[in-house]
Write a protein that holds these residues in place. Structure first.
Motif, short mmCIF file in Angstrom:
data_model
loop_
_atom_site.label_atom_id
_atom_site.label_comp_id
_atom_site.label_asym_id
_atom_site.label_seq_id
_atom_site.Cartn_x
_atom_site.Cartn_y
_atom_site.Cartn_z
N LYS A 21 -29.18 35.55 17.94
CA LYS A 21 -28.36 36.72 17.25
C LYS A 21 -29.23 37.14 16.00
O LYS A 21 -29.18 36.73 14.96
N ALA A 22 -30.07 38.12 16.43
CA ALA A 22 -31.22 38.56 15.55
C ALA A 22 -30.88 39.37 14.26
O ALA A 22 -31.33 39.08 13.20
N PHE A 23 -29.58 39.96 14.30
CA PHE A 23 -28.94 40.84 13.29
C PHE A 23 -27.98 39.91 12.41
O PHE A 23 -27.78 40.50 11.20
N LEU A 24 -27.84 38.58 12.68
CA LEU A 24 -26.95 37.86 11.85
C LEU A 24 -27.34 37.62 10.42
O LEU A 24 -26.99 37.59 9.38
N PRO A 25 -28.64 36.78 10.50
CA PRO A 25 -29.23 36.44 9.36
C PRO A 25 -29.95 37.44 8.28
O PRO A 25 -29.25 37.34 7.29
N PRO A 26 -30.10 38.88 8.84
CA PRO A 26 -30.26 39.80 7.68
C PRO A 26 -28.94 40.02 7.15
O PRO A 26 -29.04 40.65 5.92
N LEU A 27 -27.85 40.20 7.98
CA LEU A 27 -26.73 40.75 7.27
C LEU A 27 -26.01 39.90 6.38
O LEU A 27 -25.50 40.25 5.28
N ILE A 28 -26.24 38.50 6.86
CA ILE A 28 -25.54 37.50 5.86
C ILE A 28 -26.32 37.57 4.61
O ILE A 28 -25.80 37.25 3.50
N ALA A 29 -27.61 37.42 4.73
CA ALA A 29 -28.51 37.48 3.46
C ALA A 29 -28.16 38.84 2.78
O ALA A 29 -28.22 38.65 1.21
N THR A 30 -28.05 39.86 3.17
CA THR A 30 -27.65 41.03 2.66
C THR A 30 -26.28 40.84 1.77
O THR A 30 -26.23 41.22 0.53
N LEU A 31 -25.17 40.32 2.31
CA LEU A 31 -24.00 40.03 1.83
C LEU A 31 -24.31 39.04 0.62
O LEU A 31 -23.68 39.59 -0.43
N VAL A 32 -24.91 37.87 0.76
CA VAL A 32 -25.11 37.00 -0.36
C VAL A 32 -25.87 37.62 -1.50
O VAL A 32 -25.54 37.60 -2.60
N GLY A 33 -27.12 38.41 -1.20
CA GLY A 33 -27.47 38.97 -2.28
C GLY A 33 -26.93 40.23 -2.99
O GLY A 33 -26.98 40.20 -4.24
N VAL A 34 -26.11 41.15 -2.49
CA VAL A 34 -25.30 41.85 -2.97
C VAL A 34 -24.11 41.20 -3.98
O VAL A 34 -23.76 41.60 -5.09
N ILE A 35 -23.39 40.06 -3.38
CA ILE A 35 -22.37 39.54 -4.19
C ILE A 35 -23.23 38.72 -5.41
O ILE A 35 -22.84 39.04 -6.58
N LEU A 36 -24.35 38.32 -5.43
CA LEU A 36 -25.09 37.81 -6.52
C LEU A 36 -25.65 38.73 -7.47
O LEU A 36 -25.15 38.74 -8.61
N LEU A 37 -25.78 40.10 -6.92
CA LEU A 37 -26.31 41.06 -7.93
C LEU A 37 -25.20 41.64 -8.65
O LEU A 37 -25.45 41.97 -9.75
N PHE A 38 -24.06 41.87 -7.73
CA PHE A 38 -22.75 42.35 -8.48
C PHE A 38 -22.13 41.47 -9.62
O PHE A 38 -21.93 41.77 -10.68
N SER A 39 -22.43 40.01 -9.32
CA SER A 39 -22.16 38.96 -10.15
C SER A 39 -22.89 39.14 -11.43
O SER A 39 -22.34 38.92 -12.52
N TRP A 40 -24.13 39.50 -11.40
CA TRP A 40 -25.12 39.61 -12.64
C TRP A 40 -24.48 40.88 -13.31
O TRP A 40 -24.56 40.80 -14.60
N GLN A 41 -24.39 41.87 -12.69
CA GLN A 41 -24.07 43.32 -13.14
C GLN A 41 -22.53 42.97 -13.88
O GLN A 41 -22.42 43.31 -15.18
N LEU A 42 -21.61 41.99 -13.41
CA LEU A 42 -20.55 41.70 -13.97
C LEU A 42 -20.63 41.16 -15.25
O LEU A 42 -19.92 41.39 -16.42
#
Lengths: 153, 196
Positions: free
Chosen positions: B169-190
């Protein structure tokens, strides 16, 4: 499927170039197109070199029995890690207001180089320059790009 | 030495301490190894690792803004403390969400392993922000660069871990990594919004 992956990777390279162009324009010394063109050409050159080198190396390493073909990873799959990097770069630029596009691009070169090297068996069995070359070129590309940006910004 | 008294990681002896330290060191450098282990992991202890990384990152931001006259000393302490708490809670939350997503996709992966994987993936971030802090102490301001570089390095083991699980499943790792990264960034912003 490889065509779709190639289209996505190309889109990521264009997005990186657009945002770096915007950042260069923001500094006010050079315009958007200077940043865009330099980033696009440099990123494309790194992508082509790393991918072609990887494909040729996999064949050689498989022929000499140093790499099991069942371990083969498509270089496009590895380059797909540019998706999270590109999305995060956009989030950082648009929502956080941190203008660090170059950090993303340099880290992308370094990390993708490392992943390509790992897929060639870097760190396993006997050390060879071929296995570590993607990692070295990633680091060199990252350094050269930051120097280029120092000149542009 | 009575080998029966020493388990696989040698708890309960001086030799055991070094074995455990070596095990944790190897795990921090290669968190994907966690997926292969069969034992239960004390995820709540592993979460101290990202919490310390976030503490250092926000301490750097605090020092930077203190120098610019935007923060008082108390605000620097507050933002560092918030970083510590948020690092613990957010990374735990991400691990829990990820375990749920993986279970939904049909991968039988215990939540403790997923949380421990995400937590131990912060090794490179801790290393990056530590370097950033040293750089900062010499009067240079680039906390965002070191933080972002650390965050991207954090995504690597997560990416590799999901890749190990989701072969084909080639697209699963980049999508999950994106989700994790976005949550981390928005938490920093918060956190930055709360303190500002």
């Amino acid at each position: 499927m490889p065509k779709l992956k190639l289209i996505i990777i190309t889109a990521m390279i264009i997005l990186f170039s657009v945002f770096n162009g915007l950042q260069v324009a923001r500094s006010g010394i050079k315009g958007f197109f200077a940043g865009f063109i330099v980033t696009f050409l440099f990123f494309t050159a790194v992508f082509l070199f790393q991918t072609l080198f990887y494909i040729v190396s996999v064949r050689k390493l498989t022929a000499t029995g140093e790499l099991d073909i069942s371990d083969y990873q498509s270089p496009f799959d590895i380059w797909l890690i540019s998706i999270p990097m590109c999305v995060l770069m956009m989030v950082t630029y648009l929502f956080l207001g941190w203008y660090v596009v170059q950090v993303y691009i340099c880290t992308a070169f370094g990390l993708i180089g490392m992943l390509l090297g790992n897929a060639l068996g870097r760190g396993s069995r006997k050390w060879t320059l071929r296995k570590s070359m993607p990692f070295f070129t990633g680091v060199i590309a990252s350094t050269v790009f930051s120097m280029l940006m120092g000149w542009l910004v | 030495m009575d080998k029966n008294k020493v388990n696989s990681r040698g708890r309960g002896s001086s030799e055991g301490f070094f074995d455990k330290f070596k095990y944790l060191l190897l795990l921090s450098l290669n968190p994907v190894g966690l997926l292969k282990s069969s034992e239960k992991h004390r995820w709540y202890i592993y979460l101290v690792f990202p919490a310390s990384g976030w503490l250092l990152f926000f301490l750097q931001i605090g020092i930077e803004r203190f120098r610019q006259g935007m923060f008082t000393a108390w605000t620097v302490i507050l933002i560092s403390f918030l970083g510590l708490v948020a690092g613990y809670l957010v990374v735990g939350f991400i691990g829990w969400i990820l375990a749920y997503i993986l279970a939904y996709l049909g991968y039988d992966m215990a939540p403790d392993k997923v949380i421990a994987l995400i937590a131990m993936s912060h090794t490179y971030m801790v290393f990056s922000v530590l370097l950033g802090l040293i750089y900062n102490l010499f009067g240079n301001s680039s906390s965002a660069s070191f933080g972002i570089a650390g965050l991207l390095c954090t995504l690597m083991p997560i990416y590799a871990g999901i890749r190990t699980l989701g072969k084909g499943k080639a697209f699963l790792p980049p999508l999950i990594a994106t989700l994790v990264g976005v949550i981390l960034l928005f938490s920093w912003q918060l956190i930055l919004i709360i303190v500002s």
